[in-house]
Design an enzyme around this catalytic site. Structure first.
Site, short mmCIF file in Angstrom:
data_model
loop_
_atom_site.label_atom_id
_atom_site.label_comp_id
_atom_site.label_asym_id
_atom_site.label_seq_id
_atom_site.Cartn_x
_atom_site.Cartn_y
_atom_site.Cartn_z
CG HIS B 86 7.63 -5.37 -26.29
ND1 HIS B 86 8.01 -6.57 -26.35
CD2 HIS B 86 6.47 -5.09 -27.08
CE1 HIS B 86 6.88 -7.25 -26.82
NE2 HIS B 86 6.10 -6.51 -27.37
CG ASP B 115 27.13 -18.63 -50.13
OD1 ASP B 115 26.40 -17.68 -49.67
OD2 ASP B 115 28.06 -19.04 -49.51
CD1 TRP B 151 6.38 0.89 -31.93
CD2 TRP B 151 7.62 0.99 -33.74
NE1 TRP B 151 5.35 0.69 -33.02
CE2 TRP B 151 6.27 0.72 -34.26
CE3 TRP B 151 8.73 0.91 -34.79
CZ2 TRP B 151 6.13 0.68 -35.60
CZ3 TRP B 151 8.16 0.82 -35.89
CH2 TRP B 151 6.97 0.49 -36.62
CB SER B 179 22.33 -4.66 -40.70
OG SER B 179 21.82 -5.82 -40.46
CB SER B 180 17.76 -3.55 -42.99
OG SER B 180 17.39 -4.06 -41.67
CG HIS B 263 1.31 1.48 -43.83
ND1 HIS B 263 0.64 1.02 -42.91
CD2 HIS B 263 1.09 0.40 -44.98
CE1 HIS B 263 -0.07 -0.01 -43.16
NE2 HIS B 263 0.14 -0.27 -44.38
CD GLU B 265 9.92 -2.24 -40.52
OE1 GLU B 265 10.80 -1.81 -41.54
OE2 GLU B 265 10.26 -3.04 -39.70
CE1 TYR B 267 0.46 -4.58 -45.78
CE2 TYR B 267 1.07 -2.37 -45.73
CZ TYR B 267 -0.14 -3.18 -45.74
OH TYR B 267 -1.12 -2.89 -45.46
CB SER B 278 2.77 -19.21 -50.32
OG SER B 278 1.88 -18.22 -49.95
CG HIS B 312 -3.63 3.93 -42.63
ND1 HIS B 312 -3.37 3.19 -43.61
CD2 HIS B 312 -2.52 3.46 -41.67
CE1 HIS B 312 -2.59 2.13 -43.33
NE2 HIS B 312 -1.93 2.34 -42.01
CG HIS B 313 -0.07 4.42 -39.26
ND1 HIS B 313 -0.02 3.33 -38.51
CD2 HIS B 313 0.24 4.25 -40.46
CE1 HIS B 313 0.22 2.43 -39.17
NE2 HIS B 313 0.39 2.82 -40.48
CB THR B 338 -5.20 -8.54 -47.63
OG1 THR B 338 -4.31 -7.39 -47.88
CG2 THR B 338 -4.62 -9.38 -46.61
CE LYS B 341 0.00 -13.40 -50.54
NZ LYS B 341 1.26 -13.05 -51.52
NE ARG B 460 -0.03 2.11 -29.07
CZ ARG B 460 0.50 2.06 -30.34
NH1 ARG B 460 -0.15 2.71 -31.44
NH2 ARG B 460 1.62 1.49 -30.47
#
Lengths: 182, 535, 380
Positions: B86, B115, B151, B179-180, B263, B265, B267, B278, B312-313, B338, B341, B460
């Site tokens: 998931h 293009d 994950w 790909s990314s 991290h 990722e 963002y 926006s 921080h993770h 943040t 924004k 979790r």
């Protein structure tokens, strides 16, 4: 309008990508350096201390010895002394005892770790069984020596240092080396 | 620009590319061989929708199992595969490709380019994805099952203790990384090289700006992910010991490298969302975006900060005091840009002349619910408190608040917003609003109670839980099914919008500004073959 | 695929679903709508709770202001009310203000947070050191000073988990041997793991530390009230991650000392029991008990394992073959697989019993007895 050259930018971006791939791998040695400096994780060098301090002090700390067996490591493995009170700067000797309880020849590697982690950089190993692989024949037992000192510069608030050794079974990976040695 | 100029442009170029200009090729090969940014954009979006539904079904299986304490539907071993899949599918298969799809469709049209800069690369970067995810999903049917290590695939659970299918997982991650990276390179080259004269950087629409920054993040961190899975591969098959303590490695090193990727990722999955919102809020507030330049600077500083907060993770892995303090302060700092924004969006709405069509509803919900996710993020940043929050459902609630009503809502807002331009038809507004309200209610019923069970102490990634967590879990599950099934309305609405005639105007929305609204609806197969005049 | 879906379960789920959709509540036996973090029973846990509440209320205040302004705009600045859009899109002073003010608020949060964190890293001398080792899927507690050493694993019966029996109060939070610590004394935990990463967490102590194989982490607590405190493993560690709870019993110093001497006595008795002669029936009874606790998680109660993941014992060549190979596998494990070395985890008697049980249960009765004394010799 003449289109700007994509080639140059594309090359730069591809180089950037390759560099970042390399950087991922560079993080491995960088992390070790970082650990050396900060003592993160209580990670300890697997090589003998390059210098031993001559500075001594009357301050005493307690050193605890712990033995851990990693998964499917069936040896009996324990410190011969549970703890020692040591003077800073003086070199001490102690030992761990191991016995191969299986019916097979096995090779082990002990991995040291220190808590609190900031003490790691002050605990100097002069000699340690963790520097080498430890082979034992079926049923064989052995005392494995350890010589260390605690540097005098260690912060005041550290009163107890715990030194743990985790014993890993590396028979499978070291079989090749042994064969070539004989 | 009107259809008149478009015809003019076509007739001028007819001699050079006569073949391409009569519209898309016929038949299935159109989709395999296309280099058209609109075709590729559509394929990305459809692909991501399929993945969203696949990952969503897995989420519903998880919620069904967690509806009551005890094991009902899933074995714990299979439950772990579901949570892992998931996560992987939603992150790499749903959210990221959806943003790339929107980028493909909109960036050339927003900056006035014909293009993407590298159209063949574009085709490649899409067509790798279905194969990557087929491999990934195939692992579920292999002996020993699919990836079951979360994950975040922490070593040694994902190396020494992994099922044999982990090799295929690594291969799939490599493919989607490639790909990314190709997609990101394409976006950067397009934005930097394909702007018409007069389209200076500080005139770029914010969606383009946020995507530019996202693309740089992708190029900086996706190779690191490739690196870390390569190290795993070597540990598993070639006897190295990057993450194995026995050979002098360190499992914690894995976490450092992973979160160095992980991290930024996070963002990558939210910056384009900022861009979409926006675009939408000014349109429906009929008022220029407040603080355009501060938006650009805030996005850049968020991107920069994302590189220095990864640990921080990992507050509980045993980091020395100074390290904990550094990462705590750096993480808290992210709240400042943040906040800027969010304040800008509110200031844009303030004294505007608002209407509330579906895209605006999703955008407003985004601002509110993303902020809630931001608040819980700030709480998680406080290192001592994180010792209690870490690895509980509080974290699950936090990141679902920023990802579902954050990223996913922004994608839906973007789809509703640009759909009339893509198809030439208005979608059914009533059904759109119904979809919004069902999703809004569903999402909050699902994820809000997770804060409570997390604080009360539920870890979790568990298939079963103690009795005191039962009530809120039942509520969560009900909400999840409500949210899940209301997405069928979305699909129905999109399909109807493509098939039923309800001619949209060229401008589509009364308050819309920007080059993409100057082309006809539906946008012709080729747009801006002649650079537009930008003033 | 490994879905278990019995008709009975399904119908029960459906009826629960109906009930909860209709009334939005689940049967009231479970009613416990705890909303907030536990305050806990240590100075640190209370400090963290206070910190959590302070930050929570600051967030609420900010939310009320920001969402308030937004709601006001949504209500009053809508086109249908005839609102005309104003034309402002920049204001340097406002923008500086809403950058600086959050900075100040953040500094206000960082100060108490730093204070609490420094307190948590306090390294003063401890009164008691316990080595905590995470195993797939149980905990081992070794008291360094006294030598008390035992494993602690889940006791909730499988019937309760699969729904064949009523779930009892401490469902999934109950263990055979809880950790016991004295009240009011500083206890230091030295946390490590045997296989994968685990995380030792007791919410009431606000102690959560990852257990990492090969490395040692430390944490500490001073519990102020006697009682029983429950926690769980907090890091995904494989299949039964959700089934390895932590239970800590906090006793007065005097009771704790009694407990230690009892434990030491029991450990000595257990070692001695191997000298006794055991018959097949006795071994089978004990063996089944041990099997359920230590083996059934992977090999299943039926001995059939999980195809492709955990091998079946029923009909296995090792179980039916040479006892020496069977004993070797149970005692020493199989490197590179989930099969652990049980030599340290179980006493000689328990090992002999479980091997005997495996060789005689499930119909492939070989009738052979593995004697505890034989295993005891191998353990020395």
């Amino acid at each position: 309008m003449a289109p700007k050259s994509h080639k140059k930018l594309l090359t730069q971006l591809l180089l950037g990508t390759a560099a970042m791939f390399g950087f991922g791998f560079a993080l491995v040695p960088l992390y070790d350096v970082f650990c050396d400096i900060t003592g993160i994780n209580g990670k300890v060098d697997l090589t003998p201390a390059k210098y031993s301090s001559t500075e001594t002090s009357n301050r005493e700390v307690k050193i605890q010895f712990i033995a851990v067996n990693n998964e499917s490591m069936p040896w009996s493995f324990k410190p011969t002394q549970a703890s020692l009170r040591v003077k800073l700067g003086k070199t001490y000797q102690t030992a761990y005892w191991a016995k191969n309880l299986t019916a097979n020849y096995m090779v082990a590697q002990a991995v040291p770790s220190v808590a609190p982690s900031e003490a790691a950089q002050y605990l100097q190993k002069v000699d340690c069984f963790c520097f080498n692989r430890q082979p034992l024949n079926a049923g064989e037992q052995r005392e494995m020596g350890l010589a260390f000192n605690v540097l005098a510069g260690m912060p005041e608030h550290i009163k107890t240092i715990t030194l743990s050794y985790t014993l890993f079974d590396i028979t499978a990976t070291s079989a090749k080396d042994v064969a070539s040695n004989n | 620009m009107s259809t008149g100029t478009e015809q003019l442009v076509e007739s001028e170029l007819d001699t050079q590319e006569a073949h391409a200009h009569h519209g898309p090729a016929k038949g299935i090969s159109r989709w395999f061989l296309t280099t058209n940014h609109k075709d590729i954009g559509s394929m990305y979006l459809w692909f991501s929708l399929v993945m969203f539904m696949t990952g969503g079904c897995m989420a519903l299986l998880i919620r069904a199992e967690l509806f009551q304490p005890g094991l009902q539907f899933l074995e714990p071993a299979f439950f772990n595969q579901m949570t892992t899949m998931h996560g992987l599918i939603m992150v790499f298969g749903a959210v990221m490709p959806a943003f790339v799809g929107l980028a493909n469709w909109m960036i050339p049209m927003m900056i006035g380019a014909p293009d993407m800069a590298l159209p063949r690369l574009n085709n490649w970067s899409f067509w790798i994805l279905p194969f990557a995810f087929s491999i990934m999903l195939m692992t579920l049917f292999m002996e020993g099952g699919g990836p079951n290590f979360g994950w975040t695939f922490y070593a040694p659970l994902s190396t020494t203790f992994a099922p044999p299918s982990v090799t295929y997982f690594i291969f799939a991650v490599h493919m989607m990384g490639i790909s990314s990276i190709m997609g990101a390179i394409n976006v950067i080259v397009t934005i930097l090289n394909m702007r018409p004269p007069g389209m200076i950087m500080m005139k770029l629409p914010l969606f383009v700006w946020t995507w530019l920054i996202t693309a740089f993040l992708l190029i900086l961190v996706m190779p690191v992910l490739a690196g870390v899975v390569t190290m795993m591969l070597m540990d598993i098959h070639f006897g190295t010991s990057f993450f194995n303590a026995a050979g002098g490695g360190d499992p914690v090193l894995f976490q450092h490298i992973f979160w160095f990727f992980g991290h930024p990722e996070v963002y990558i999955m939210i910056l384009p969302a900022f861009g979409i919102v926006s675009e939408i809020i000014p349109t429906f507030a009929r008022k220029k975006l407040f603080g355009y330049s501060s938006m650009v600077y805030a996005t850049s500083s968020i991107a920069f900060l994302s590189f220095i907060v990864w640990a921080h993770h990992m507050f509980t892995v045993g980091i020395p005091l100074m390290g904990e303090l550094f990462f705590m302060f750096a993480t808290m700092l992210i709240a400042v840009p943040t906040g800027v924004k969010v304040f800008n969006w509110v200031a844009t709405m303030f004294r505007g002349s608002m209407t509330f069509e579906t895209p605006m509803l999703f955008a407003i919900a985004f601002v509110v619910l993303f902020s809630i996710g931001g608040f819980s993020g700030l709480m998680l940043a406080i290192a001592p408190a994180d010792f209690q929050y870490h690895d509980t459902y509080f974290v699950v609630a936090h990141f679902h608040y920023v990802l579902v009503p954050g990223s996913i809502f922004s994608i839906m807002a973007g789809v509703y917003y640009w759909l009339p331009k893509w198809t030439g038809n208005y979608y059914d507004e009533k059904m759109g609003r119904l979809h919004f309200w069902l999703s809004f209610v569903g999402i909050n019923i699902t994820f809000f109670p997770m804060h409570f069970v997390g604080l009360a102490g539920m870890p979790r990634r568990v298939p079963d839980y103690a009795l005191q967590f039962a009530d809120f879990n039942a509520v969560s599950s009900v909400g999840a099914f409500l949210f899940g099934f209301s997405q069928l309305l979305f699909i129905y609405n999109v399909v109807c919008c493509i098939r039923k005639r309800n001619q949209a105007t060229d401008r589509v929305w009364e308050g819309a500004h920007g080059l993409e609204w100057s082309v006809p609806s539906p946008a012709p197969y080729h747009t801006f073959t002649k650079p537009p005049k930008v003033d | 695929m490994n879905l278990i879906l019995s008709a009975k379960n399904l119908s029960r789920i459906c009826s629960y679903a109906t009930v909860s959709v209709l009334f939005f509540t689940v049967p009231t036996v479970y009613a416990d709508w705890q909303l907030n973090m536990r305050e806990g029973v240590t100075e640190i846990s209370r400090a963290i709770y206070d910190l959590h509440m302070v930050i929570f209320w600051i967030c609420v205040a900010i939310a009320i202001i920001v969402f308030g302004v937004m709601l006001y705009s949504v209500i009053y600045h809508r086109k249908s009310r005839g609102a005309k859009a104003h034309n402002f899109h920049e204001n340097l002073y406002v923008e500086i203000a809403w950058t600086v003010i959050p900075m100040v608020i953040l500094i206000g949060m960082a100060v108490p947070a730093t204070g609490t964190l420094i307190k948590m890293y306090d390294a003063r001398e401890s009164d008691l050191d316990i080595q905590v080792t995470g195993y797939q899927w149980k905990w081992r507690y070794q008291y360094l000073e006294s030598g008390v050493d035992f494993f602690s694993s889940l006791t909730t019966p499988q019937e309760q988990i699969v729904g064949d029996a009523e779930k009892t109060e401490n469902y999934l939070l109950e263990v055979d041997n809880p950790m016991v610590i004295p009240v009011g004394l500083k206890v230091r935990f030295l946390i490590t793991a045997n296989d994968v990463i685990h995380s030792w967490w007791v919410p009431d102590f606000a102690v959560k530390k990852d257990a990492i194989p090969g490395f040692i982490n430390e944490s500490w607590t001073i519990v102020e009230e006697p009682g029983i405190y429950r926690g769980q493993c907090a890091e995904l560690c494989g299949k039964d991650h959700g089934f390895m709870p932590i239970v800590v019993e906090v006793k007065s110093k005097a009771d704790f000392d009694i407990w230690v001497s009892e434990q030491l006595l029991a450990q000595a008795e257990k070692a001695k029991s191997a000298e006794k002669r055991w018959n097949l029936d006795e071994l089978m009874v004990l063996g089944e008990e041990v099997y359920t606790k230590s083996c059934a998680a992977c090999h299943q109660a039926s001995g059939e394992g999980i195809p492709g993941v955990f091998p079946a014992l029923k009909g296995s060549l090792i179980v039916q073959g040479d006892p020496a190979a069977h004993i070797n596998l149970v005692l020493n494990g199989k490197p590179g697989t989930a099969m652990q070395a049980f030599i340290d985890q179980l006493s000689a008697t328990e090992l002999a019993a479980v091997i005997t049980y495996e060789r005689n249960a499930w119909g492939d009765s070989l009738g052979d007895i593995i004697s505890p004394s034989q295993i005891a010799k191998m353990k020395q």
